[in-house]
Design a protein around this motif. Structure first.
Motif, short mmCIF file in Angstrom:
data_model
loop_
_atom_site.label_atom_id
_atom_site.label_comp_id
_atom_site.label_asym_id
_atom_site.label_seq_id
_atom_site.Cartn_x
_atom_site.Cartn_y
_atom_site.Cartn_z
N ARG A 30 0.83 -1.20 0.00
CA ARG A 30 0.00 0.00 0.00
C ARG A 30 0.86 1.26 0.00
O ARG A 30 0.61 2.22 -0.74
N THR A 31 1.89 1.27 0.85
CA THR A 31 2.78 2.44 0.91
C THR A 31 3.48 2.67 -0.42
O THR A 31 3.59 3.80 -0.91
N GLU A 34 0.86 3.91 -3.07
CA GLU A 34 0.44 5.29 -2.82
C GLU A 34 1.55 6.27 -3.17
O GLU A 34 1.27 7.40 -3.58
N ARG A 35 2.80 5.87 -2.97
CA ARG A 35 3.91 6.76 -3.31
C ARG A 35 4.07 6.89 -4.82
O ARG A 35 4.36 7.96 -5.35
N SER A 38 0.22 8.59 -6.49
CA SER A 38 -0.43 9.50 -5.55
C SER A 38 -1.44 10.43 -6.23
O SER A 38 -2.31 11.00 -5.57
N ARG A 95 -5.92 8.95 -5.42
CA ARG A 95 -4.73 8.21 -4.99
C ARG A 95 -5.02 6.71 -5.07
O ARG A 95 -6.02 6.23 -4.54
N THR A 97 -4.58 3.10 -3.86
CA THR A 97 -4.22 2.57 -2.54
C THR A 97 -4.73 1.14 -2.44
O THR A 97 -5.23 0.57 -3.42
N SER A 108 -8.80 6.02 -4.07
CA SER A 108 -9.43 6.97 -3.15
C SER A 108 -9.60 8.28 -3.93
O SER A 108 -8.67 9.07 -4.06
N ASP A 320 -6.78 9.72 7.11
CA ASP A 320 -6.74 8.49 6.34
C ASP A 320 -7.18 7.30 7.19
O ASP A 320 -7.92 6.42 6.74
#
Length: 465
Positions: A30-31, A34-35, A38, A95, A97, A108, A320
């Motif tokens: 997920r991180t 999202e990076r 984004s 974003r 995610t 999102s 979030d």
């Protein structure tokens, strides 16, 4: 062997491996996603659209055989000017995610716009169809405009040119009419709420006979406030007749359809509402204008400060986390509602089966059979009890007869007597009685007391007193 492998430089030890937990792996993915994504724009067809009471929006974007879930949280959804629907082609920005509870990829979304027609036009058509289906545009609910009103309420901006046009015409046409102005913004996000507040104010105070909502011409974005659902329902629920005087003759808004009368222009509204002339005082002053400007500036600065705070990392993570919890709650609520519907469907089917069985079950035949069995059993029980009582009576009579035959009283009836000595013992031998002893004789009826004069073994002689 080991020395040979060491000389050749080979190392056969297995490399250390890292074992992930599911939660850690999903969080890491997920991180990373999202990076990398984004701010992504995605186009597709809307399907499985849901809008629960929480205010969040959930749907799926499809493109051929590919699809991805989309969630739009309440803070962004309330800014939409149209309502997404299944089958609509849209472009979503947001974003990318991962929803950790299901390990699913999702977007999102922060912004959605329909492909082709503008969002304002789509929102206008959707709201128009909805309110028309509810009957808010029906001619029979329109209220008649009074012919010569003496009190007129106007909801508009104090700085609008439309207000000046209305006042000039009213000044020329009727000098006895009183005009009350409710200042409201006619453009911007707060305009619809202020206009609705003005309409509610006049309907609550009942201090005017007719209301005019006015604004000059402009683009579709400028007139968006008059396409607000809340404003339309406020106007429809009012008791005072209302005239819509928004834009030019070619401009149409939701307010025009729900109002009791539509005027092509603000000037035409003044001509429609009054037929005489009257002087109207100017309601807008320099102080009010400066105060309104200062308040708008303060609100703008406050909004800017709030926006800067909202961009802070800690606040973003907290929001979030809240959004994730709200999404999970919506998901659980959806699953619970689906389970309840399935349970109700099963219960309905069982009820239909039982109801069908009861309809084919004649209760009267069953009761008739039970009544016959009960009557038969009762007759058998009565016969058995009667036979048992008869047998008991016969047996009792035989026993009474036997007892009577064996009773000493029956012997006494034949002339015999029982003789007892002074101590009450039965005398069977005359030698046991002494002369002068008092004796007692028991007859069939009564007793005799006597004294012994003398005794004989064969013959007993007694002297009666």
């Amino acid at each position: 062997m080991s020395s040979l492998t060491d000389q050749l430089g080979f190392n056969f030890r297995p490399a250390d491996r890292r074992v992930w937990t599911v939660r850690d792996l999903v969080a890491a993915v997920r991180t990373h996603i999202e990076r990398e994504y984004s701010d992504a724009w995605v186009e597709g067809e809307v399907s499985n659209f849901r809008a629960p009471d929480s205010g969040h929006l959930y749907f799926t974007l499809k493109d051929g055989n590919a699809q991805i879930r989309v969630v739009m949280f309440r803070s962004a959804a309330k800014l939409l000017r149209f309502r997404p629907a299944d089958g609509m082609q849209v472009v979503a920005r947001g974003r990318v995610t991962v929803y950790e509870d299901r390990g699913e990829l999702q977007i999102s979304a922060e912004y959605i716009e329909p492909k082709g027609a503008g969002s304002l036009q789509v929102a206008f058509e959707q709201l128009k169809a909805k309110l028309e289906a509810e009957g808010l545009f029906a001619a029979e609910r329109k209220k008649a405009i009074p012919t010569l009103p003496t009190r007129i309420g106007i909801v508009t901006s104090p700085q609008a040119a439309a207000l000046r046009d209305i006042l000039n015409i009213l000044q020329r046409r009727h000098h006895t009419a009183n005009v009350l102005i409710y200042p409201a913004q006619v453009q911007g996000d707060a305009a619809a709420g202020e206009i609705a507040a003005g309409v509610r104010y006049f309907n609550q105070q009942r201090n005017v006979e007719v209301i005019i909502v006015a604004r000059g011409g402009g683009s579709a974005e400028d007139l968006a406030a008059f396409n607000d659902e809340g404003l339309a329902r406020t106007v429809a629920g009012g008791v005072i007749p209302l005239i819509s005087a928004v834009g030019h003759e070619t401009d149409f808004t939701i307010l025009d359809f729900v109002a009791d009368l539509r005027a092509p222009t603000p000037s035409a509204a003044a001509e429609l509402v009054i037929r005489s002339r009257q002087e109207v005082e100017d309601q807008a002053s320099t102080l009010q204008e400066r105060l309104a400007r200062a308040m708008r500036y303060r609100l703008l600065m406050g909004r800017q400060a709030l926006t800067e705070l909202a961009q802070h990392g800690a606040f973003g993570r907290m929001v979030d986390l809240i959004n994730q919890r709200q999404q999970r709650l919506d998901d659980l609520t959806h699953r619970l509602e689906r389970a309840e519907r399935q349970l109700l469907e099963r219960m309905r089917r069982r009820w239909e089966i039982v109801s069908s069985a009861v309809r084919h079950y004649d209760l009267r035949l069953v009761l008739s059979g039970i009544r016959k069995e009960l009557n038969s059993g009762t007759a058998a029980l009565v016969a058995a009890m009667r036979n048992f009582l008869l047998q008991c009576k016969v047996r009792n009579e035989r026993m009474v007869t036997a007892l009577e035959a064996l009773s000493p009283l029956a012997i006494l009836e034949r002339g015999y007597a029982l003789v007892f000595d002074s101590s009450g013992k039965l005398l069977k031998d005359a030698s046991r009685a002494k002369a002068g002893e008092e004796i007692r004789a028991r007859l069939a009826r009564g007793e005799i007391h006597a004294v012994v004069n003398k005794t004989k073994r064969e013959v007993n002689k007694t002297k009666r007193e």
